[in-house]
Design a protein around this motif. Structure first.
Motif, PDB file in Angstrom:
ATOM      1  N   LEU A  57      26.834   4.432  43.259  1.00 17.31           N
ATOM      2  CA  LEU A  57      25.566   4.644  43.261  1.00 17.31           C
ATOM      3  C   LEU A  57      24.991   6.114  43.461  1.00 17.31           C
ATOM      4  O   LEU A  57      25.571   6.685  44.534  1.00 17.31           O
ATOM      5  CB  LEU A  57      24.746   3.727  44.021  1.00 17.31           C
ATOM      6  CG  LEU A  57      23.316   3.738  44.069  1.00 17.31           C
ATOM      7  CD1 LEU A  57      22.613   3.376  42.578  1.00 17.31           C
ATOM      8  CD2 LEU A  57      22.473   3.200  45.070  1.00 17.31           C
ATOM      9  N   LYS A  58      24.288   6.910  42.500  1.00 14.36           N
ATOM     10  CA  LYS A  58      24.000   8.294  42.790  1.00 14.36           C
ATOM     11  C   LYS A  58      22.759   8.181  43.086  1.00 14.36           C
ATOM     12  O   LYS A  58      21.823   7.464  42.603  1.00 14.36           O
ATOM     13  CB  LYS A  58      24.311   9.032  41.656  1.00 14.36           C
ATOM     14  CG  LYS A  58      24.019  10.272  41.621  1.00 14.36           C
ATOM     15  CD  LYS A  58      24.605  10.808  40.207  1.00 14.36           C
ATOM     16  CE  LYS A  58      23.905  12.164  39.824  1.00 14.36           C
ATOM     17  NZ  LYS A  58      24.507  12.709  38.507  1.00 14.36           N
ATOM     18  N   TYR A  59      22.345   9.056  44.262  1.00 17.12           N
ATOM     19  CA  TYR A  59      21.046   8.968  44.982  1.00 17.12           C
ATOM     20  C   TYR A  59      20.680  10.313  45.480  1.00 17.12           C
ATOM     21  O   TYR A  59      21.770  10.905  45.830  1.00 17.12           O
ATOM     22  CB  TYR A  59      20.730   7.848  45.939  1.00 17.12           C
ATOM     23  CG  TYR A  59      21.686   7.867  47.118  1.00 17.12           C
ATOM     24  CD1 TYR A  59      21.376   8.441  48.443  1.00 17.12           C
ATOM     25  CD2 TYR A  59      23.079   7.285  47.242  1.00 17.12           C
ATOM     26  CE1 TYR A  59      21.945   8.450  49.442  1.00 17.12           C
ATOM     27  CE2 TYR A  59      23.806   7.398  48.431  1.00 17.12           C
ATOM     28  CZ  TYR A  59      23.248   8.020  49.389  1.00 17.12           C
ATOM     29  OH  TYR A  59      24.119   8.084  50.648  1.00 17.12           O
ATOM     30  N   ARG A  60      19.431  10.565  46.131  1.00 20.62           N
ATOM     31  CA  ARG A  60      19.187  11.499  46.728  1.00 20.62           C
ATOM     32  C   ARG A  60      18.503  11.169  47.989  1.00 20.62           C
ATOM     33  O   ARG A  60      17.675  10.371  47.996  1.00 20.62           O
ATOM     34  CB  ARG A  60      18.114  12.400  45.961  1.00 20.62           C
ATOM     35  CG  ARG A  60      18.610  12.899  44.650  1.00 20.62           C
ATOM     36  CD  ARG A  60      17.777  14.116  44.062  1.00 20.62           C
ATOM     37  NE  ARG A  60      17.468  15.411  44.769  1.00 20.62           N
ATOM     38  CZ  ARG A  60      18.585  16.285  44.675  1.00 20.62           C
ATOM     39  NH1 ARG A  60      19.565  16.036  43.876  1.00 20.62           N
ATOM     40  NH2 ARG A  60      18.398  17.404  45.398  1.00 20.62           N
ATOM     41  N   HIS A  61      19.106  11.706  49.129  1.00 22.79           N
ATOM     42  CA  HIS A  61      18.602  11.619  50.520  1.00 22.79           C
ATOM     43  C   HIS A  61      18.418  12.899  51.176  1.00 22.79           C
ATOM     44  O   HIS A  61      19.437  13.715  51.274  1.00 22.79           O
ATOM     45  CB  HIS A  61      19.373  10.697  51.331  1.00 22.79           C
ATOM     46  CG  HIS A  61      18.946  10.174  52.712  1.00 22.79           C
ATOM     47  ND1 HIS A  61      17.858   9.377  52.684  1.00 22.79           N
ATOM     48  CD2 HIS A  61      19.101  10.660  53.848  1.00 22.79           C
ATOM     49  CE1 HIS A  61      17.429   9.555  54.132  1.00 22.79           C
ATOM     50  NE2 HIS A  61      18.467  10.092  55.056  1.00 22.79           N
TER      51      HIS A  61
END
Length: 114
Positions: A57-61
């Motif tokens: 899963l690719k995400y931004r945080h």
């Protein structure tokens, strides 16, 4: 099959189990155009150099792009990966990093069992 996502024009739940199996057989034979197949919402399955199919899963945080490993296909199926994506999205809505949350859960389980 595809559902609307929060971002206009993008869909989720694009894959089927049949599509995944066909992609993996073509990728392992060297006939696939890419080494990853997207389900939408940041979830994709990729073929590692060793030949394993892995859900990620690719995400931004915190302003940074990150990658969260979900598991190996077929041990983690399509529905399991989608469920993990929704759990990770829930963590992000609460302002928590999903990978850190998983690590803390594992540590708590280890301490509880000891």
């Amino acid at each position: 099959m595809a559902t609307a996502s929060p971002v206009k024009g993008r869909s989720t739940n694009r894959l089927s189990d049949r599509t995944i199996r066909a992609f993996l057989s073509n990728a392992r034979a060297g006939k696939a155009a890419t080494k990853k197949l997207s389900d939408g919402g940041g979830l994709f399955i990729t073929l590692t150099p060793a030949g394993s199919a892995v859900w990620r899963l690719k995400y931004r945080h915190g302003g940074k792009e990150k990658l969260h490993s979900i598991g190996v296909y077929p041990a983690v199926g399509l529905e399991g990966a989608r469920s993990a994506r929704e759990t990770a999205r829930a963590h992000l809505r609460e302002g928590r990093d999903p990978t850190t949350a998983r690590q803390l859960t594992r540590v708590a389980m280890t301490v509880a069992s000891a």
